[in-house]
Design an enzyme around this catalytic site. Structure first.
Site, PDB file in Angstrom:
ATOM      1  N   ASP A 185      -8.339   3.861   1.084  1.00  0.00           N
ATOM      2  CA  ASP A 185      -7.341   4.296   2.049  1.00  0.00           C
ATOM      3  C   ASP A 185      -8.050   4.806   3.314  1.00  0.00           C
ATOM      4  OD1 ASP A 185      -5.407   5.614   3.492  1.00  0.00           O
ATOM      5  OD2 ASP A 185      -4.598   6.719   1.775  1.00  0.00           O
ATOM      6  N   ASN A 213       2.342   1.493   4.237  1.00  0.00           N
ATOM      7  CA  ASN A 213       2.684   0.233   4.915  1.00  0.00           C
ATOM      8  C   ASN A 213       2.434   0.318   6.429  1.00  0.00           C
ATOM      9  OD1 ASN A 213       5.638  -1.875   5.441  1.00  0.00           O
ATOM     10  ND2 ASN A 213       3.555  -2.508   5.072  1.00  0.00           N
ATOM     11  N   CYS A 223       0.863  -1.188   0.000  1.00  0.00           N
ATOM     12  CA  CYS A 223       0.000   0.000   0.000  1.00  0.00           C
ATOM     13  C   CYS A 223       0.896   1.233   0.000  1.00  0.00           C
ATOM     14  CB  CYS A 223      -0.972  -0.020   1.177  1.00  0.00           C
ATOM     15  SG  CYS A 223      -0.173   0.020   2.798  1.00  0.00           S
ATOM     16  N   CYS A 278      -1.282   0.740   7.336  1.00  0.00           N
ATOM     17  CA  CYS A 278      -2.713   0.415   7.484  1.00  0.00           C
ATOM     18  C   CYS A 278      -3.095  -0.810   6.654  1.00  0.00           C
ATOM     19  CB  CYS A 278      -3.597   1.598   7.078  1.00  0.00           C
ATOM     20  SG  CYS A 278      -3.387   3.060   8.127  1.00  0.00           S
ATOM     21  N   ARG A 279      -3.314  -0.628   5.352  1.00  0.00           N
ATOM     22  CA  ARG A 279      -3.899  -1.695   4.552  1.00  0.00           C
ATOM     23  C   ARG A 279      -2.988  -2.902   4.347  1.00  0.00           C
ATOM     24  NH1 ARG A 279      -5.242   2.176  -0.266  1.00  0.00           N
ATOM     25  NH2 ARG A 279      -3.342   3.063   0.636  1.00  0.00           N
ATOM     26  N   SER A 280      -1.716  -2.652   4.003  1.00  0.00           N
ATOM     27  CA  SER A 280      -0.877  -3.823   3.699  1.00  0.00           C
ATOM     28  C   SER A 280      -0.493  -4.645   4.939  1.00  0.00           C
ATOM     29  CB  SER A 280       0.341  -3.452   2.845  1.00  0.00           C
ATOM     30  OG  SER A 280       1.182  -2.541   3.476  1.00  0.00           O
TER      31      SER A 280
HETATM   32  P1  4NP Z   1      -1.801   2.802   4.049  1.00  0.00           P
HETATM   33  O1  4NP Z   1      -2.452   4.136   4.634  1.00  0.00           O
HETATM   34  O2  4NP Z   1      -1.281   3.158   2.670  1.00  0.00           O
HETATM   35  O3  4NP Z   1      -2.937   1.865   4.011  1.00  0.00           O
HETATM   36  O4  4NP Z   1      -0.698   2.406   5.018  1.00  0.00           O
HETATM   37  C1  4NP Z   1      -1.821   5.375   4.641  1.00  0.00           C
HETATM   38  C2  4NP Z   1      -0.885   5.665   5.614  1.00  0.00           C
HETATM   39  C3  4NP Z   1      -0.285   6.907   5.631  1.00  0.00           C
HETATM   40  C4  4NP Z   1      -0.607   7.841   4.670  1.00  0.00           C
HETATM   41  C5  4NP Z   1      -1.532   7.554   3.697  1.00  0.00           C
HETATM   42  C6  4NP Z   1      -2.138   6.312   3.673  1.00  0.00           C
HETATM   43  N1  4NP Z   1      -0.004   9.130   4.720  1.00  0.00           N
HETATM   44  O5  4NP Z   1      -0.340   9.972   3.859  1.00  0.00           O
HETATM   45  O6  4NP Z   1       0.845   9.389   5.569  1.00  0.00           O
END
Ligand code: 4NP
Length: 162
Positions: A127, A13, A10, A15-17
């Site tokens: 997201d 790294n 993702c 949340c989703r992954s």
């Molecule tokens: P992820 O979520 O891609 O599922 O880990 C996010 C974590 C951080 C950010 C965006 C999405 N950020 O913009 O910092």
């Protein structure tokens, strides 16, 4: 038999992954298949390198019995060779993964997670980072819905798919 290796990817790294990794590992554990697989996750950005998974994601996952471990790392060149399957959480992640695979050697290894979610009609795992609590539950719902088909796909890959 060689292990099958899957990498969830993702943006951050956190949340989703990591949740994808945790949910998929949970399924493998339930089926007694953990030994046959390597499961990991990475991000396309360097925003959160070294951080543990997001607390909100960890709490939502823990309620369903998944413990999210590990620390954020960025997708690396070696990942393309190492993993049999690279699963992008959304189309933007997929574009970044393709961009990192400059010569397009590994394109066939890269898939959208939603390809494995039956009948969702979705392309992206949304997201959850800037949203509310529901977003994290939604992510887990989708990850649980796709985990079985993902497992079947991995099991169907030929041994030497590198
Ligand atoms: P992820 O979520 O891609 O599922 O880990 C996010 C974590 C951080 C950010 C965006 C999405 N950020 O913009 O910092």
């Amino acid at each position: 038999m060689a292990k099958k290796r899957v990498l969830f990817v993702c943006l951050g790294n956190i949340c989703r992954s990591p949740a994808g990794e945790g949910v998929f590992r949970g399924l493998l554990e339930e089926k007694g298949l953990l030994d046959g697989f390597e499961v990991d996750s990475a991000g396309t950005s360097s925003y959160h390198i070294g951080e543990a998974p997001d607390r909100r994601m960890r709490q939502a996952a823990a309620k369903r019995g998944y413990e999210l471990n590990g620390h954020s790392r960025r997708l690396a060149r070696e990942d393309f060779q190492r993993f049999d399957l690279i699963v992008a959480m959304d189309r933007s992640n997929m574009r970044q993964i393709h961009a990192a695979d400059r010569r397009g050697e590994y394109r066939r290894k890269v898939r959208l997670f939603c390809d494995f979610v039956p009948g969702s009609g979705l392309l992206d795992v949304p997201d959850p980072y800037y949203g509310g609590h529901d977003g994290f539950e939604r992510v887990l719902d989708l990850l649980e819905s796709g985990a079985h088909a993902l497992l079947e796909h991995l099991q169907s890959l030929p041994e030497d798919d590198s």
